[in-house]
Design a protein around this motif. Structure first.
Motif, PDB file in Angstrom:
ATOM      1  N   LYS A 117       3.672  -2.248 -25.122  1.00 55.95           N
ATOM      2  CA  LYS A 117       4.254  -2.272 -26.462  1.00 55.95           C
ATOM      3  C   LYS A 117       4.670  -3.687 -26.852  1.00 55.95           C
ATOM      4  O   LYS A 117       4.397  -4.147 -27.965  1.00 55.95           O
ATOM      5  CB  LYS A 117       5.464  -1.339 -26.496  1.00 55.95           C
ATOM      6  N   ASN A 118       5.351  -4.377 -25.939  1.00 63.33           N
ATOM      7  CA  ASN A 118       5.786  -5.751 -26.229  1.00 63.33           C
ATOM      8  C   ASN A 118       4.589  -6.683 -26.451  1.00 63.33           C
ATOM      9  O   ASN A 118       4.629  -7.591 -27.289  1.00 63.33           O
ATOM     10  CB  ASN A 118       6.643  -6.281 -25.086  1.00 63.33           C
ATOM     11  N   LEU A 119       3.532  -6.444 -25.689  1.00 62.44           N
ATOM     12  CA  LEU A 119       2.335  -7.273 -25.832  1.00 62.44           C
ATOM     13  C   LEU A 119       1.692  -7.067 -27.203  1.00 62.44           C
ATOM     14  O   LEU A 119       1.275  -8.028 -27.855  1.00 62.44           O
ATOM     15  CB  LEU A 119       1.332  -6.941 -24.729  1.00 62.44           C
ATOM     16  N   LEU A 120       1.646  -5.806 -27.653  1.00 62.83           N
ATOM     17  CA  LEU A 120       1.063  -5.526 -28.969  1.00 62.83           C
ATOM     18  C   LEU A 120       1.893  -6.154 -30.084  1.00 62.83           C
ATOM     19  O   LEU A 120       1.351  -6.684 -31.063  1.00 62.83           O
ATOM     20  CB  LEU A 120       0.952  -4.017 -29.177  1.00 62.83           C
ATOM     21  N   GLU A 121       3.223  -6.080 -29.944  1.00 67.75           N
ATOM     22  CA  GLU A 121       4.086  -6.691 -30.958  1.00 67.75           C
ATOM     23  C   GLU A 121       3.909  -8.212 -30.979  1.00 67.75           C
ATOM     24  O   GLU A 121       3.878  -8.834 -32.046  1.00 67.75           O
ATOM     25  CB  GLU A 121       5.548  -6.333 -30.671  1.00 67.75           C
ATOM     26  N   ALA A 122       3.802  -8.801 -29.801  1.00 67.97           N
ATOM     27  CA  ALA A 122       3.613 -10.256 -29.715  1.00 67.97           C
ATOM     28  C   ALA A 122       2.268 -10.665 -30.315  1.00 67.97           C
ATOM     29  O   ALA A 122       2.154 -11.705 -30.984  1.00 67.97           O
ATOM     30  CB  ALA A 122       3.698 -10.703 -28.257  1.00 67.97           C
ATOM     31  N   LYS A 123       1.267  -9.831 -30.086  1.00 69.80           N
ATOM     32  CA  LYS A 123      -0.054 -10.119 -30.649  1.00 69.80           C
ATOM     33  C   LYS A 123      -0.007 -10.071 -32.173  1.00 69.80           C
ATOM     34  O   LYS A 123      -0.591 -10.929 -32.860  1.00 69.80           O
ATOM     35  CB  LYS A 123      -1.072  -9.123 -30.119  1.00 69.80           C
ATOM     36  N   ALA A 124       0.704  -9.072 -32.711  1.00 69.67           N
ATOM     37  CA  ALA A 124       0.821  -8.941 -34.162  1.00 69.67           C
ATOM     38  C   ALA A 124       1.551 -10.146 -34.760  1.00 69.67           C
ATOM     39  O   ALA A 124       1.150 -10.693 -35.803  1.00 69.67           O
ATOM     40  CB  ALA A 124       1.540  -7.643 -34.512  1.00 69.67           C
ATOM     41  N   GLN A 125       2.636 -10.567 -34.096  1.00 71.93           N
ATOM     42  CA  GLN A 125       3.383 -11.730 -34.575  1.00 71.93           C
ATOM     43  C   GLN A 125       2.529 -13.001 -34.535  1.00 71.93           C
ATOM     44  O   GLN A 125       2.601 -13.841 -35.439  1.00 71.93           O
ATOM     45  CB  GLN A 125       4.646 -11.915 -33.711  1.00 71.93           C
ATOM     46  N   PHE A 126       1.729 -13.116 -33.501  1.00 74.74           N
ATOM     47  CA  PHE A 126       0.842 -14.287 -33.375  1.00 74.74           C
ATOM     48  C   PHE A 126      -0.194 -14.311 -34.507  1.00 74.74           C
ATOM     49  O   PHE A 126      -0.458 -15.357 -35.107  1.00 74.74           O
ATOM     50  CB  PHE A 126       0.148 -14.262 -32.015  1.00 74.74           C
TER      51      PHE A 126
END
Length: 404
Positions: free
Chosen positions: A168-177
């Motif tokens: 979940k954190n990885l997906l959120e970080a990807k979206a922010q990037f």
């Protein structure tokens, strides 16, 4: 007595006969002498003969100047049926640019002036503006956000590989990037569109934070500054043009062709443009034939591209000869040709101020030029203006040289 008288008569007759014979002999001798003298005189006259026919002339620079003698180098020319038309010198729209600023501001520095030759990318002037501060701030912020988002995304990717981080954190970080990347691309596009270069941005990042940021306006094409309306301290809005740049390396001629001549020309046809102001002729070719007939003067617009357009004045009027079915051949101006005794000839400058009559064989004759089949070669120098004077002078010298 009678006998004495008869003897006297006989004596007188004999004396008369003797004198008569002597006189005849003297007369014959005199005639013979005169005849011999006449023959000698005739022989002397026959021996004098005629001077050799001269075919060349040498003139002083003073005479050449007085008669306005001109010399032209013989070259191959495109000649053929010609169509006369009127034209106007215009700039190639692809080689013309209006220069202004995409953001409002006050002029802080001026680097160029009217008449200057500039290259594409040269700085013309600089302005200071509060709008620049906002644009640069957005760019710097978006760049920083992208760097943070990228670092966080890469960190979570590494944790995921080590099976420590959550998906979940990885997906959120990807979206922010991805969001940060899109914002930076937009900010980068804006700042480069208004005219900032990567070098300008590097200078901004390396400069003191209190330094004044000036926006540099550059030349968009190479050419000459043909219009200028700028002063130090002047406020410039986005819609104002302060410079115009014209590249005169490619100049066009707008030609108005009458409807009746439309079928005589096609794209690529050679053209001669007469410049009244310079008394010279330039070559060119048709690059576009219009498709719309003017209802006012029943003409069709043509565009002619000139081969060597240096020194022309835009919007000046010119005379145009359009060549139809032209061919490249050796040709000379019609006024250079002379005719005498069944022979066409020109005068060739063999050396400075020395001219020789040379026979030529002619081909087709056109409005201004005549084709030369033989008698001349390329780069021969022939007399154009003044050839009739040379013909007359040569004829006068030959007549004056005869003895009778």
């Amino acid at each position: 007595m009678k006998i004495k008288f008869i003897c006297l008569i006989l004596a007188l007759g004999l004396t008369s006969l003797i004198f008569s014979e002597n006189g005849h002999d003297d007369h014959e001798g005199h005639d013979h002498d005169n005849h011999s003298k006449n023959e000698e005189s005739h022989d002397d006259h026959s021996g004098h003969g005629h001077d050799e026919h001269e075919e060349d002339l040498k003139l002083s620079p003073k005479i050449i100047g007085e008669i306005g003698l001109t010399v032209e180098t013989v070259t191959k020319k495109n000649i053929g049926e010609t169509v006369a038309a009127k034209g106007k010198i215009v700039t190639n729209p692809n080689n013309f640019a209006k220069i202004g600023s995409l953001i409002s501001g006050r002029v802080a520095k001026i680097h160029s002036k009217l008449g200057d030759f500039v290259k594409k990318g040269d700085v013309l002037f600089e302005i200071e503006s509060t709008e620049i501060v906002g644009v640069i701030s957005d760019f710097i912020s978006s760049k920083s956000e992208l760097e943070v988002a990228k670092t966080n995304f890469e960190r979570l990717q590494n944790l995921k590989k080590s099976e420590i981080g959550s998906a979940k954190n990885l997906l959120e970080a990807k979206a922010q990037f991805e969001i940060a990347s899109a914002k930076f691309k937009a900010a980068d596009l804006v700042i480069h569109t208004i005219g900032f270069t990567d070098k300008d941005l590097d200078e901004i990042f390396e400069s003191d934070s209190h330094s004044k940021v000036l926006f540099k306006i550059r030349a968009s094409i190479t050419g000459e500054i043909s219009f200028s309306d700028i002063k130090l301290g002047q406020f410039i809005s986005e819609e104002v043009t302060v410079f115009e740049i014209t590249n005169y390396s490619k100049i066009w001629v707008e030609v108005s062709l009458f409807e009746k001549d439309f079928g005589k020309v096609q794209n690529g046809n050679k053209v001669e443009v007469k410049l009244p102001m310079r008394n010279s002729i330039l070559g060119g070719k048709i690059i576009r034939i219009g498709k719309t007939l003017s209802e006012i003067d029943r003409t069709i617009p043509l565009l002619v591209e000139l081969e060597k357009p240096q020194g022309l004045i835009v919007n000046s009027f010119v005379e145009v000869n359009l060549f139809s079915n032209s061919k490249l051949t050796l040709a000379v101006p019609n006024q250079s040709l002379q005719f005498e005794g069944g022979e066409n000839f020109v005068f060739v400058e063999e050396e400075p101020n020395k001219f020789e009559r040379k026979a030529v064989f002619l081909g087709q004759k056109f409005d201004n030029y005549t084709e030369i089949l033989s008698g001349l070669t390329e780069n021969d120098k022939i007399v154009v203006e003044g050839s009739f004077y040379l013909k007359s002078k040569l004829a006068g010298e030959n007549i004056g040289g005869h003895s009778h």
